[in-house]
Design an enzyme around this catalytic site. Structure first.
Site, short mmCIF file in Angstrom:
data_model
loop_
_atom_site.label_atom_id
_atom_site.label_comp_id
_atom_site.label_asym_id
_atom_site.label_seq_id
_atom_site.Cartn_x
_atom_site.Cartn_y
_atom_site.Cartn_z
N TYR A 13 39.57 42.80 24.67
CA TYR A 13 39.36 41.78 23.90
C TYR A 13 38.66 42.80 22.89
O TYR A 13 38.67 42.77 22.19
CB TYR A 13 37.54 41.75 24.22
CG TYR A 13 38.38 39.93 25.02
CD1 TYR A 13 39.27 39.55 25.73
CD2 TYR A 13 38.17 38.65 24.74
CE1 TYR A 13 40.08 38.97 26.38
CE2 TYR A 13 38.59 37.58 24.75
CZ TYR A 13 39.60 37.54 25.68
OH TYR A 13 39.73 36.22 26.74
N LYS A 66 44.13 44.66 38.61
CA LYS A 66 45.36 44.28 38.83
C LYS A 66 45.81 45.99 39.35
O LYS A 66 46.35 46.82 38.46
CB LYS A 66 46.35 43.77 37.36
CG LYS A 66 47.78 43.81 37.09
CD LYS A 66 48.68 43.21 38.09
CE LYS A 66 50.02 42.97 38.30
NZ LYS A 66 50.80 42.22 39.33
N ASP A 113 47.36 37.95 40.06
CA ASP A 113 48.30 37.40 40.50
C ASP A 113 48.17 36.41 42.03
O ASP A 113 48.48 35.54 41.65
CB ASP A 113 50.01 38.05 40.54
CG ASP A 113 49.92 38.95 40.30
OD1 ASP A 113 48.60 39.69 40.95
OD2 ASP A 113 51.41 39.17 41.33
N ASP A 137 38.92 35.23 31.32
CA ASP A 137 39.12 33.92 31.18
C ASP A 137 40.10 33.51 31.63
O ASP A 137 39.61 32.03 31.39
CB ASP A 137 39.64 35.06 29.33
CG ASP A 137 39.83 33.75 28.63
OD1 ASP A 137 39.48 32.66 27.97
OD2 ASP A 137 40.61 33.79 27.94
N ASP A 173 39.72 29.02 32.94
CA ASP A 173 40.96 28.34 32.64
C ASP A 173 41.22 27.18 33.31
O ASP A 173 40.87 26.40 34.05
CB ASP A 173 41.26 27.89 31.98
CG ASP A 173 40.66 27.72 29.88
OD1 ASP A 173 39.67 28.27 30.21
OD2 ASP A 173 41.31 27.70 29.69
C1 IPM Z 1 35.78 31.55 26.38
C2 IPM Z 1 37.32 31.40 24.72
C3 IPM Z 1 36.98 32.42 23.96
C4 IPM Z 1 36.94 33.68 24.76
C5 IPM Z 1 38.07 32.57 22.80
C6 IPM Z 1 37.50 31.58 22.18
C7 IPM Z 1 37.59 33.46 21.83
O1 IPM Z 1 38.30 30.72 25.27
O2 IPM Z 1 35.07 31.73 25.76
O3 IPM Z 1 36.57 31.46 27.49
O4 IPM Z 1 38.76 33.93 25.32
O5 IPM Z 1 36.69 34.11 25.80
MG MG Z 2 38.36 31.20 27.54
#
Ligand code: IPM
Ligand code: MG
Length: 379
Positions: free
Chosen positions: A141, A190, A223, A247, A251
């Site tokens: 990042y 990884k 993975d 990240d 999700d």
């Molecule tokens: C998160 C989001 C952010 C990230 C984005 C919006 C930059 O996806 O906080 O998980 O990737 O960190």
């Molecule tokens: Mg995110």
């Protein structure tokens, strides 16, 4: 007691979910006699529109002068132009970096009444209670970015870089948190491909051996982790991982809890060296700098319609009270109130079962705030 909270509502559904978080914070203030002074700052797309930068200097100053930061979300299609070099996300990444928030805690807990909101079979979800500790200020990042054109055409690169010190400080925090939970730490990497992952693995393995030999420790490739999070999610306790893997995996993990709209997060830095209020005595409040935000994004498709689930933000307020202000009882009152609301079947569309009545964003906030005020603390 007086506290100063910086409020960065941001874009899309950010302002609506933050409004509900603040409603609940005000209810806590009333019930426990605290005064939360909130001050709004600009971040993301709205900041670009008003001053041309995603992270105004005034926002950084505001956050630095506050006890904690509550953030909504940033981004939206109107700022998605790939040819611009000003993007809403720079605001979020910039504030994390400016405040030194290297550790992002993303707890994944399941509420019993939401078991069938998850796309996974209920029997897989029993006993799921995990915490992802995501490194937040390093890795791909923040490494050097290039985008150029040569005789063959365009090319681009993103550098992934980690130092020993960056790895050690987050692993220490994650392993410490594992000790307070079920005493198990899983490093996700990884290491079969990436040099940075091999560094993570060797440093973490050594550190666990020398400082945390009492904590059960394993390593897992990213993975394989993506699969095991679905196959046997209850086996995880604390996961520690680098920025981008964290990240993506969170999700995925949010689906265990039924919706992205349920997951709060705390981004923490190192405790500051502020002197205690009275020399020789413990500080009157904790001095960990923290920013609290739902893990979901700005969801521009549903913004302004009262459809967004504010619970991730409301639960982020609970994390704020706990980590930055040391108000543990108050934090627990919010968590109980959220449970009570879910048990009463008051839900937004993302977690509603077929045929179930759908409440609006504000109705959820009202319902949680009412329970906080009434003091229904026992489940
Ligand atoms: C998160 C989001 C952010 C990230 C984005 C919006 C930059 O996806 O906080 O998980 O990737 O960190
Ligand atoms: Mg995110």
């Amino acid at each position: 007691m007086d506290y100063r909270i910086a409020v960065l509502a941001g874009d899309g559904i950010g302002p609506e979910v933050v409004a509900e978080g603040l409603k609940v914070l005000a209810a806590i203030g009333e019930r426990f006699n605290h005064h939360f002074e909130t001050e709004a700052g600009l971040i993301g797309g709205c900041a670009i529109d008003s001053i041309g930068s995603a992270l105004p200097e005034a926002t950084i100053t505001l956050c630095q002068a506050s006890d904690a930061v509550l953030l909504g979300a940033v981004g939206g299609p109107q700022w998605d132009n790939p040819n611009t070099n000003v993007r809403p996300e720079q605001g979020l990444l910039g504030i994390r970096k400016a405040l030194g928030l290297f550790a992002n805690l993303r707890p994944v807990t399941l509420h019993p009444s939401l078991l069938d909101a998850s796309p996974l079979r209920t029997e897989r979800l029993v006993d799921v209670d995990l915490l992802v500790v995501r490194e937040l200020t390093g890795g791909i990042y923040f490494g050097e970015k290039r985008h150029e054109r040569d005789a063959q055409g365009e090319w681009a690169s993103d550098l992934c870089i980690y130092t020993q010190a960056e790895i050690e400080r987050i692993v220490r925090m994650a392993a410490g948190l594992a000790r307070e939970r079920n005493n198990k730490l899983t490093l996700i990497d990884k290491a079969n491909v990436l040099e940075t992952s091999r560094l993570w693995r060797s440093i973490t393995t050594n550190l666990m051996r020398s400082e945390f030999s009492d904590v059960q420790f394993e390593t897992m490739l990213v993975d394989a982790c993506a699969m095991h999070l679905i196959r046997r999610p209850a086996d995880f306790d604390v996961i520690v991982t680098e920025n981008m893997f964290g990240d993506i995996l969170t999700d995925e993990a949010s689906m265990l809890a039924g919706s992205l709209g349920m997951l709060p997060s705390a981004s923490l830095g190192a405790p500051s060296n502020d002197p205690p209020a009275t020399p020789g005595q413990a500080p009157s409040r904790q001095t960990i700098i923290g920013l609290y935000e739902p893990i979901h994004g700005s969801a521009p498709d549903i913004a302004g319609q009262g459809k967004a689930n504010p619970l991730a933000t409301i639960l982020s307020v609970a994390l704020l009270l706990h980590h930055s202000l040391g108000l543990d009882q108050e934090a627990q009152v919010i968590e109980y109130a959220v449970s009570g609301v879910l048990e009463a079947g008051i839900v937004t569309g993302d977690i509603a079962r077929p045929g179930q009545a759908i409440a609006s964003t504000a109705q959820i906030g009202d319902a949680v705030a009412a329970r906080v005020r009434e003091g229904c603390d026992n489940r």
